[in-house]
Design a protein around this motif. Structure first.
Motif, PDB file in Angstrom:
ATOM      1  N   LYS A  37       0.850  -1.189   0.000  1.00 33.27           N
ATOM      2  CA  LYS A  37       0.000   0.000   0.000  1.00 33.27           C
ATOM      3  C   LYS A  37       0.885   1.238   0.000  1.00 33.27           C
ATOM      4  O   LYS A  37       2.030   1.215   0.425  1.00 33.27           O
ATOM      5  N   THR A  38       0.329   2.367  -0.465  1.00 32.67           N
ATOM      6  CA  THR A  38       1.126   3.588  -0.580  1.00 32.67           C
ATOM      7  C   THR A  38       1.357   4.269   0.758  1.00 32.67           C
ATOM      8  O   THR A  38       2.252   5.094   0.872  1.00 32.67           O
ATOM      9  N   ASP A  39       0.572   3.959   1.778  1.00 38.23           N
ATOM     10  CA  ASP A  39       0.718   4.643   3.057  1.00 38.23           C
ATOM     11  C   ASP A  39       1.592   3.886   4.046  1.00 38.23           C
ATOM     12  O   ASP A  39       1.697   4.284   5.196  1.00 38.23           O
ATOM     13  N   TRP A  51       3.711  10.391   1.650  1.00 35.45           N
ATOM     14  CA  TRP A  51       2.389  10.995   1.589  1.00 35.45           C
ATOM     15  C   TRP A  51       2.326  12.097   0.542  1.00 35.45           C
ATOM     16  O   TRP A  51       1.249  12.523   0.163  1.00 35.45           O
ATOM     17  N   ASN A  53       3.251  11.644  -2.504  1.00 41.47           N
ATOM     18  CA  ASN A  53       2.998  10.989  -3.782  1.00 41.47           C
ATOM     19  C   ASN A  53       1.651  10.266  -3.836  1.00 41.47           C
ATOM     20  O   ASN A  53       1.415   9.522  -4.774  1.00 41.47           O
ATOM     21  N   VAL A  54       0.783  10.490  -2.881  1.00 41.47           N
ATOM     22  CA  VAL A  54      -0.507   9.797  -2.856  1.00 41.47           C
ATOM     23  C   VAL A  54      -1.444  10.466  -3.861  1.00 41.47           C
ATOM     24  O   VAL A  54      -1.607  11.685  -3.871  1.00 41.47           O
ATOM     25  N   ASN A  55      -2.048   9.666  -4.723  1.00 46.07           N
ATOM     26  CA  ASN A  55      -2.990  10.164  -5.721  1.00 46.07           C
ATOM     27  C   ASN A  55      -4.339  10.423  -5.052  1.00 46.07           C
ATOM     28  O   ASN A  55      -4.939   9.506  -4.502  1.00 46.07           O
ATOM     29  N   GLU A  58      -7.268   8.157  -6.207  1.00 46.34           N
ATOM     30  CA  GLU A  58      -7.222   6.726  -5.913  1.00 46.34           C
ATOM     31  C   GLU A  58      -7.667   6.491  -4.476  1.00 46.34           C
ATOM     32  O   GLU A  58      -7.103   7.053  -3.545  1.00 46.34           O
ATOM     33  N   GLN A  60      -7.951   5.057  -0.820  1.00 41.86           N
ATOM     34  CA  GLN A  60      -6.943   4.460   0.055  1.00 41.86           C
ATOM     35  C   GLN A  60      -7.562   3.502   1.063  1.00 41.86           C
ATOM     36  O   GLN A  60      -6.886   3.029   1.948  1.00 41.86           O
TER      37      GLN A  60
END
Length: 83
Positions: A37-39, A51, A53-55, A58, A60
């Motif tokens: 996951k991105t987080d 954080w 670079n979070v789209n 998208e 979460q």
């Protein structure tokens, strides 16, 4: 005594072992899933502020039902001011 012989002798324990095994596999899967996951930060030296670079388009969450994701205008303004 092998595990299979033990299971054949105590058949009432088969559902218990099945549920515990399923729960262990589910917990392992969620741990591995969470690493991608991105987080979640695995390597802080390579990407110290993930954080950024979070789209915003998208989702979460783990599960999203009929929800639109729109960026917050105030956050866009703050991001432009800090650049």
């Amino acid at each position: 005594m092998s595990f299979l012989k033990f299971m054949m002798k105590k058949k009432e324990l088969i559902p218990l072992f099945a549920f515990v095994g399923f729960a262990g596999l589910g917990a392992t899967y969620m741990c591995i899933y969470s690493l991608f996951k991105t987080d979640v930060i695995v390597n802080r030296k390579k990407n110290p502020e993930p954080w950024e670079n979070v789209n915003p388009y998208e989702p979460q969450k783990l599960l999203t039902i009929h929800q639109k994701w729109e960026p917050v205008e105030e956050l866009k303004m703050v991001k432009q001011l800090t650049k």
